[in-house]
Scaffold this motif. Structure first.
Motif, mmCIF file in Angstrom:
data_model
loop_
_atom_site.group_PDB
_atom_site.id
_atom_site.type_symbol
_atom_site.label_atom_id
_atom_site.label_comp_id
_atom_site.label_asym_id
_atom_site.label_seq_id
_atom_site.Cartn_x
_atom_site.Cartn_y
_atom_site.Cartn_z
ATOM 1 N N HIS A 1 44.523 35.119 42.770
ATOM 2 C CA HIS A 1 43.843 36.207 43.492
ATOM 3 C C HIS A 1 43.751 35.920 44.987
ATOM 4 N N LEU B 1 40.565 38.363 29.948
ATOM 5 C CA LEU B 1 40.086 39.324 30.951
ATOM 6 C C LEU B 1 38.658 38.984 31.392
ATOM 7 N N LEU C 1 48.624 39.329 40.543
ATOM 8 C CA LEU C 1 47.949 39.635 39.286
ATOM 9 C C LEU C 1 48.194 38.506 38.285
ATOM 10 N N ASN D 1 44.308 50.385 37.648
ATOM 11 C CA ASN D 1 44.750 50.208 39.036
ATOM 12 C C ASN D 1 46.187 50.701 39.162
ATOM 13 N N LYS E 1 42.437 44.964 32.437
ATOM 14 C CA LYS E 1 41.010 44.798 32.738
ATOM 15 C C LYS E 1 40.470 46.011 33.473
ATOM 16 N N GLU E 2 41.295 46.583 34.336
ATOM 17 C CA GLU E 2 40.851 47.779 35.054
ATOM 18 C C GLU E 2 42.025 48.702 35.345
ATOM 19 N N ASP F 1 43.937 39.605 34.766
ATOM 20 C CA ASP F 1 43.989 41.057 34.970
ATOM 21 C C ASP F 1 44.627 41.776 33.791
#
Ligand code: PLP
Length: 374
Positions: free
Chosen positions: A165, A186, A170, A218, A215-216, A191
């Motif tokens: 990060h 996660l 990722l 995006n 995880k999200e 990610d």
């Protein structure tokens, strides 16, 4: 509904509202009636099975919950899950990958994606300095398994995620060996989690499947979603249905695989004809502390190195009666294989046997090993 994995697994699909069926109906239809104006009937947005199917949606929601993600895609195999991820990259992007992994993924990277301009640097993920040294401005993805197949090495997910990060890359963890029952990448900073459903999740040697969990939401997740729907690599309703059935017993199966494996590992660890047992939750494993910290339970996968070479390893496989000489892992039956013989460009030691401990009585498995070693 609850935070309890066992409960969520059993109640993974709601009671069928039209019939009251507890077991979800299998929806084979490829096409659904929709309004002449282009709107789907109802709220579920079913139009065409490649885009959305009730059995696939139920599986994807269940896996996303188990793995603490927001979005999941069920695809035809663990291998196709990785192919889809790599296809979502662009020429010039760079990957940092573990140097020990399911060999098929290494072949994908070297044979197909390198010529497309996506370069990969392979490093030992237990060496954090090596991971840092491999990062480049164009690194988009850091990928690894923990534990790895077949050398059963662990990687510190949180520490690697922190490094990645810092470089805006990722992190993708292949959670096939550990399963969401043992660890949730996660929640540890990754990610993306990828799992071959073929192994523990379906669990009965009768499903080939894979899943990608984010995880999200995006930009990268959106691009993968487009690739799945437009590219069309989706898991069939039948395979989704079988996988969901397997998930209902997943927690209990993984714990039993883990208990059995630790018993077998302990019985073999000091055997004079066994050079080394590789099992994360056995105290002889060099990363035993990390295993206890990062994983709630073990799994059924271990490797053993026999005293001698290829001939001694093959001889042991031939003398076993309960262990089947077969590839794969994560199912009810105990399997064993001389791993080098099945891998392409293998660096696996010739005396290494990869062992998948099944759900037989562990005393029977130990007795079988002892007769074959005597
Ligand atoms: C760790 C791991 N990931 C991915 C895969 C690929 O899964 P599949 O066989 O479902 O394509 C395998 C296969 O053995 C594996 O061991």
């Amino acid at each position: 509904m609850t935070n309890q994995t066992e409960t969520n697994s059993v109640h993974s699909t709601p009671i069928d509202p039209t019939t009251g069926a507890i077991v979800p109906p299998l929806v084979f239809t490829t096409t659904f009636e929709y309004e002449a104006t282009g709107q789907p009937h109802g709220d579920d947005e079913y139009i065409y099975t490649r885009n959305r199917n009730p059995n696939r949606l139920a599986l994807e929601k269940t896996i996303a919950t188990l793995e603490h993600g927001v979005l999941a895609h069920a695809v035809p195999s663990g291998s196709s899950a990785m192919m889809t991820i790599f296809q979502a990259l662009r020429p010039g992007d760079h990957i940092v990958s573990s140097d020990d992994m399911y060999f098929g993924i290494r072949v994908q990277l070297n044979e197909f994606f390198a010529p497309w301009g996506i370069e990969t640097t392979f490093v030992d993920m237990s060496d954090l300095e090596a991971v840092k040294g491999a990062m480049r401005p164009e690194t988009k993805l850091v990928i690894f398994e923990s534990p790895t197949n077949p050398m059963i090495r662990l990687a510190d997910i949180q520490a690697i995620a922190d490094i990645a990060h810092e470089h805006d890359a990722l992190v993708l963890v292949d959670n096939t060996v550990a399963t969401p029952i043992a660890q949730n990448p996660l929640k540890l900073g990754a990610d993306i989690s990828v799992i071959s459903l073929t192994k523990y999740i379906a669990g009965h040697h009768d499903v080939l499947g894979g899943v990608i969990i984010f995880k999200e939401q995006n930009e990268f997740a959106d691009r993968v979603t487009r690739l799945v729907k437009i590219g069309g690599a989706v898991l069939s309703p039948m395979m989704c249905w079988l996988t969901l059935r397997g998930i209902q017993t997943l927690s209990y199966r993984v714990r039993a695989h883990s208990d059995n494996a630790l018993k077998v590992a302990s019985a073999l660890a000091d055997h004079p004809k066994i050079e080394r047992v590789l099992y994360p939750h056995h105290p002889s494993h060099p990363q035993y502390d990390l295993a206890c910290r990062q994983m709630r339970v073990g799994s059924g996968l271990m490797s053993i190195q026999v005293v001698g070479g290829r001939e001694e390893a093959v001889g042991l496989v031939q003398r076993l009666k309960l262990f089947t000489s077969a590839t794969s892992f994560g199912g009810t039956h105990s399997l064993i294989e001389q791993r080098e013989s099945i891998e392409e460009n293998s660096t696996t030691p010739p005396n290494l046997l990869r062992v998948s401990i099944g759900l037989e009585n562990p005393d029977d498995l130990i007795a079988d090993m002892e007769q074959a070693l005597s």
